[in-house]
Enzyme design. Structure first.
Site, short mmCIF file in Angstrom:
data_model
loop_
_atom_site.label_atom_id
_atom_site.label_comp_id
_atom_site.label_asym_id
_atom_site.label_seq_id
_atom_site.Cartn_x
_atom_site.Cartn_y
_atom_site.Cartn_z
N HIS A 177 0.08 17.88 -32.95
CA HIS A 177 -0.24 16.68 -32.18
C HIS A 177 -0.78 17.06 -30.80
O HIS A 177 -1.82 16.55 -30.36
CB HIS A 177 1.02 15.82 -32.05
CG HIS A 177 0.88 14.63 -31.17
ND1 HIS A 177 0.68 13.35 -31.65
CD2 HIS A 177 0.91 14.51 -29.81
CE1 HIS A 177 0.59 12.51 -30.64
NE2 HIS A 177 0.73 13.19 -29.50
N GLU A 178 -0.07 17.96 -30.11
CA GLU A 178 -0.51 18.35 -28.77
C GLU A 178 -1.81 19.16 -28.82
O GLU A 178 -2.67 19.02 -27.95
CB GLU A 178 0.59 19.16 -28.08
CG GLU A 178 1.89 18.40 -27.88
CD GLU A 178 1.70 17.08 -27.16
OE1 GLU A 178 0.76 16.96 -26.35
OE2 GLU A 178 2.48 16.14 -27.42
N HIS A 181 -4.66 16.81 -28.98
CA HIS A 181 -5.05 16.27 -27.67
C HIS A 181 -6.05 17.20 -26.99
O HIS A 181 -6.99 16.75 -26.33
CB HIS A 181 -3.82 16.09 -26.79
CG HIS A 181 -3.09 14.81 -27.00
ND1 HIS A 181 -3.72 13.58 -27.03
CD2 HIS A 181 -1.76 14.54 -27.19
CE1 HIS A 181 -2.83 12.63 -27.23
NE2 HIS A 181 -1.64 13.18 -27.33
N GLU A 252 -2.73 8.31 -28.70
CA GLU A 252 -1.65 8.86 -29.50
C GLU A 252 -1.91 8.68 -31.00
O GLU A 252 -1.54 9.54 -31.81
CB GLU A 252 -0.32 8.23 -29.11
CG GLU A 252 0.09 8.49 -27.66
CD GLU A 252 0.06 9.97 -27.30
OE1 GLU A 252 0.55 10.79 -28.10
OE2 GLU A 252 -0.46 10.30 -26.23
#
Length: 340
Positions: A177-178, A181, A252
């Site tokens: 997930h990070e 980003h 998100e």
């Protein structure tokens, strides 16, 4: 998959284009604040700026003095943007240290956290990305964030509480997930937005302190000029905050989709989100950094300024579009009966 490959690229492109357009509004806000500070100076000192060539002698009264200040907008803009550029350069080179100092994060190596380091490295290699730095915050809260502006200083930070609560697959999903980003350009845009909002917030705070301590103007019109300036500064500050919030909304969902694309495991992303729900508050983290984290429990006034979608909605998206299942929907495997 939450988004197809083409849809994911299109969404990333549209998201970044929208972010660039919004960030372009910050220089306008800086010039607006520069103009407001000029009015403050005129109101407090009782002096007028020299007439602009070609405009003649400015008229008397509030309107004339404001028009005179408006004629100097090119000079005001150059000074405002020049000072902002100095601030931006400083923040560009030292932002990571500032963020780490604000959250208490410390860098870790492969020797210190081998399993975590290997998970992140494998994800980066799978997408041909340089290995980000890895950092840990020693807190029981469960959260994570990515930071940095370029490949030289991209950093993924997780909390000790997150490491203790999640299993290997769930932790991999959070790291993915990070990393998403970073891939999507969210991190760079958010850091730039935080820098600009920091400029406007700092100038606004200093301006109001000056106004409170001064308590008056040099002429009868000075008080009105100061009120106009205060109104402009408030408007600029509110608009800057709204721009920052709009940059972080809906990103998100994209990062959740990117995590599923990287790990091929939507169930792990869902399980991780449900585990961290309600356990993500890092008290000492500034609001600007909380907006960069995987979850920000502070939703603002009635949720109007919420920077993150609710966890339940994110889980619903993963269930509906990525084929994920909530933990209570996953049936345990049937035990095998040994043959006699």
């Amino acid at each position: 998959m939450l988004f197809g490959a083409a849809g994911l690229r299109t969404h990333i492109w549209n998201n970044n284009l929208r972010s660039i357009i919004l960030l372009a509004g910050f220089p306008i806000l800086l010039v607006l604040i520069g103009y407001a500070l000029t009015l403050v100076w005129m109101g407090l000192s009782g002096d007028d700026l020299p007439p602009v060539k070609g405009m003649g002698v400015p008229a008397e009264g509030i309107g004339g003095r404001m028009a005179n200040a408006s004629g100097h907008l090119p000079q005001i803009g150059v000074i405002s943007l020049g000072l902002a550029a100095v601030w931006f350069v400083i923040a560009w080179f030292f932002h990571q240290g500032m963020i780490s100092a604000a959250t208490g994060a410390r860098p870790v190596s492969r020797q210190e956290e081998g399993e975590l380091y290997n998970l992140l490295e494998n994800l980066a290699i799978s997408r041909g990305l340089p290995m980000p730095r890895l950092a840990i915050i020693e807190t029981d809260a469960m959260n994570a964030y990515a930071s940095g502006i370029s490949e030289r200083n991209y950093t993924v930070t997780v909390t000790r509480g997150l490491m203790a609560a999640l299993d290997k697959d769930e932790m991999e999903a959070v790291l993915a997930h990070e990393l998403s980003h970073i891939r999507h350009g969210d991190v760079r845009m958010m850091v730039i937005a935080v820098i600009f909002v920091g400029i406007i917030s700092f100038v606004a705070e200093i301006s109001f302190r000056v106004l409170i301590r001064s308590g008056g103007g040099g002429r009868r019109s000075g008080g009105v000029l100061i009120l106009v300036a205060a109104g402009l500064i408030i408007i600029a500050y509110i608009l800057a905050i709204l721009i920052r919030f709009s940059l972080s909304r809906r990103r998100e969902y994209m990062a959740d989709a990117g995590a599923v694309e990287l790990t091929k495991n939507p169930d792990a992303m869902i399980s991780a989100l449900l585990k961290i729900s309600g356990q993500t508050e890092i008290e000492k983290a500034p609001s600007e950094i909380r907006e960069m984290m995987i979850d920000n429990p502070r939703s603002g006034f009635m949720g109007v300024f919420a920077t993150h979608p609710p966890i339940d909605k994110r889980v619903d998206m993963l269930v509906e579009h990525a084929g994920g299942r909530r933990p209570d929907e996953i049936k345990p495997p049937h035990p095998t009966v040994p043959q006699r």
